[in-house]
Design an enzyme around this catalytic site. Structure first.
Site, short mmCIF file in Angstrom:
data_model
loop_
_atom_site.label_atom_id
_atom_site.label_comp_id
_atom_site.label_asym_id
_atom_site.label_seq_id
_atom_site.Cartn_x
_atom_site.Cartn_y
_atom_site.Cartn_z
N LYS A 36 0.70 -0.64 -0.38
CA LYS A 36 0.05 0.15 0.34
C LYS A 36 0.89 1.09 0.33
O LYS A 36 1.68 1.40 0.83
CB LYS A 36 -0.94 0.13 1.38
CG LYS A 36 -1.73 1.26 0.78
CD LYS A 36 -2.49 1.50 2.14
CE LYS A 36 -1.95 1.39 3.88
NZ LYS A 36 -2.26 2.94 3.61
N ASP A 63 -3.11 4.51 -2.02
CA ASP A 63 -4.49 5.55 -0.71
C ASP A 63 -4.03 6.69 -0.94
O ASP A 63 -3.73 6.93 0.32
CB ASP A 63 -4.02 4.21 0.09
CG ASP A 63 -5.62 4.48 1.85
OD1 ASP A 63 -6.46 4.76 0.67
OD2 ASP A 63 -4.66 4.40 2.35
N LYS A 65 -7.68 8.67 -1.07
CA LYS A 65 -8.85 8.28 -0.52
C LYS A 65 -9.21 10.08 -1.22
O LYS A 65 -9.20 10.80 -0.13
CB LYS A 65 -8.34 8.74 1.11
CG LYS A 65 -7.93 7.81 2.30
CD LYS A 65 -8.51 7.84 3.67
CE LYS A 65 -7.37 7.09 3.94
NZ LYS A 65 -6.22 6.16 4.23
N ASP A 68 -14.11 14.54 -3.44
CA ASP A 68 -14.12 16.23 -4.21
C ASP A 68 -14.46 15.58 -4.95
O ASP A 68 -16.09 14.84 -4.79
CB ASP A 68 -12.51 16.41 -5.10
CG ASP A 68 -12.08 17.60 -5.32
OD1 ASP A 68 -13.39 18.89 -5.33
OD2 ASP A 68 -11.63 17.49 -5.02
N THR A 119 -10.38 4.41 10.62
CA THR A 119 -10.13 3.26 12.06
C THR A 119 -10.25 4.92 13.46
O THR A 119 -9.81 4.08 14.68
CB THR A 119 -9.66 2.40 12.76
OG1 THR A 119 -8.10 3.03 11.99
CG2 THR A 119 -10.14 1.17 10.93
N ARG A 210 2.89 -0.21 11.33
CA ARG A 210 3.41 -0.23 12.42
C ARG A 210 3.88 -2.37 12.71
O ARG A 210 4.80 -1.71 13.33
CB ARG A 210 3.61 0.39 13.08
CG ARG A 210 3.55 2.04 12.66
CD ARG A 210 2.45 3.01 13.37
NE ARG A 210 1.03 2.65 13.38
CZ ARG A 210 0.54 3.86 13.58
NH1 ARG A 210 1.17 5.05 14.52
NH2 ARG A 210 -0.53 3.84 13.52
#
Length: 230
Positions: A36, A63, A65, A68, A119, A210
């Site tokens: 990603k 990614d 996002k 618009d 999240t 992470r």
């Protein structure tokens, strides 16, 4: 771990260091299904980062996002087609016409995933945004709208996976960040679950950053993911 590629894992390559990015591509790209590339990396290195990730044999998840007006999002998706990515994200909050424009611009070459409720957001955050209600309820509503708009799937927290899978059926892609191991420390993601729990609940693809990229022993983490069924 064995040479089996973990098809249900997407590694989030979030770093400001070009050497680290390349090392992660080399380490994880041959072992997982998806790499990603988010805004942090794309704004630094752009097309070259996508090309390096794709060169490992993994699919690339762009990614960014998009959120618009429909024509602007359609133009952005058209540009992403030229990069050869396999997945990209738009915000479901942009509404039906925006999502439909993204799907049309994808031309069947990219799987468009709609972001539902991020999240890090909890009920009190939604209340502050004048979006009252439980995150799970809103995620389900936005996911249903994404399906009606022709999106291939949605991005949702692990806590919404089971209800979305029941409502939307087996063919709609459910992509879940917020994957944490039981011994992971706290961070800015609040609605989280372990890999085994996410897979049981119906995740098609788990986005892991992470807990994998910053792990002291990434090979051990990959082995644990393989044992969980990824």
């Amino acid at each position: 771990m064995s040479g089996r590629r973990l098809r249900r894992v997407a590694v989030a390559l979030d770093t400001d260091d070009r050497e680290t990015f390349g090392r992660w591509c080399s380490l994880f790209g041959p072992r997982v299904g998806v790499l990603k590339v988010g805004p942090r990396v794309f704004l630094r290195w752009g097309r070259t980062a996508v090309e390096e990730a794709a060169g490992t044999g993994a699919e690339v998840f762009l990614d960014l996002k998009f959120h618009d007006i429909p024509s602007t999002v359609a133009g952005a998706v058209g540009a992403a087609r030229e990069l050869g990515v396999s997945y990209l994200t738009v915000h479901s909050g942009g509404g039906r016409r925006m999502m439909e424009a993204a799907v049309e611009a994808a031309g069947g070459e990219i799987r468009v995933l709609a972001i539902t409720v991020l999240t890090h957001l909890a009920a009190e955050d939604l209340e502050e945004l004048d979006l009252p209600g439980r995150p799970g309820t809103r995620a389900l509503g936005w996911a249903a709208a994404a399906e009606r708009s022709g999106c291939s799937g949605v991005v949702c927290s692990p806590l919404e996976l089971a209800s979305l899978r029941e409502r939307l059926g087996p063919d709609f892609l459910l992509v879940s960040p917020g994957i944490r191991f039981e011994d992971s420390g706290g961070d800015d993601q609040r609605r989280v679950a372990t890999p085994a729990a996410a897979l049981r609940s119906g995740a098609d693809l788990m986005v892991i950053g992470r807990p994998l990229t910053r792990a002291a022993d990434p090979e051990a983490v990959l082995a644990a993911l393989a044992a969980a069924g990824a």
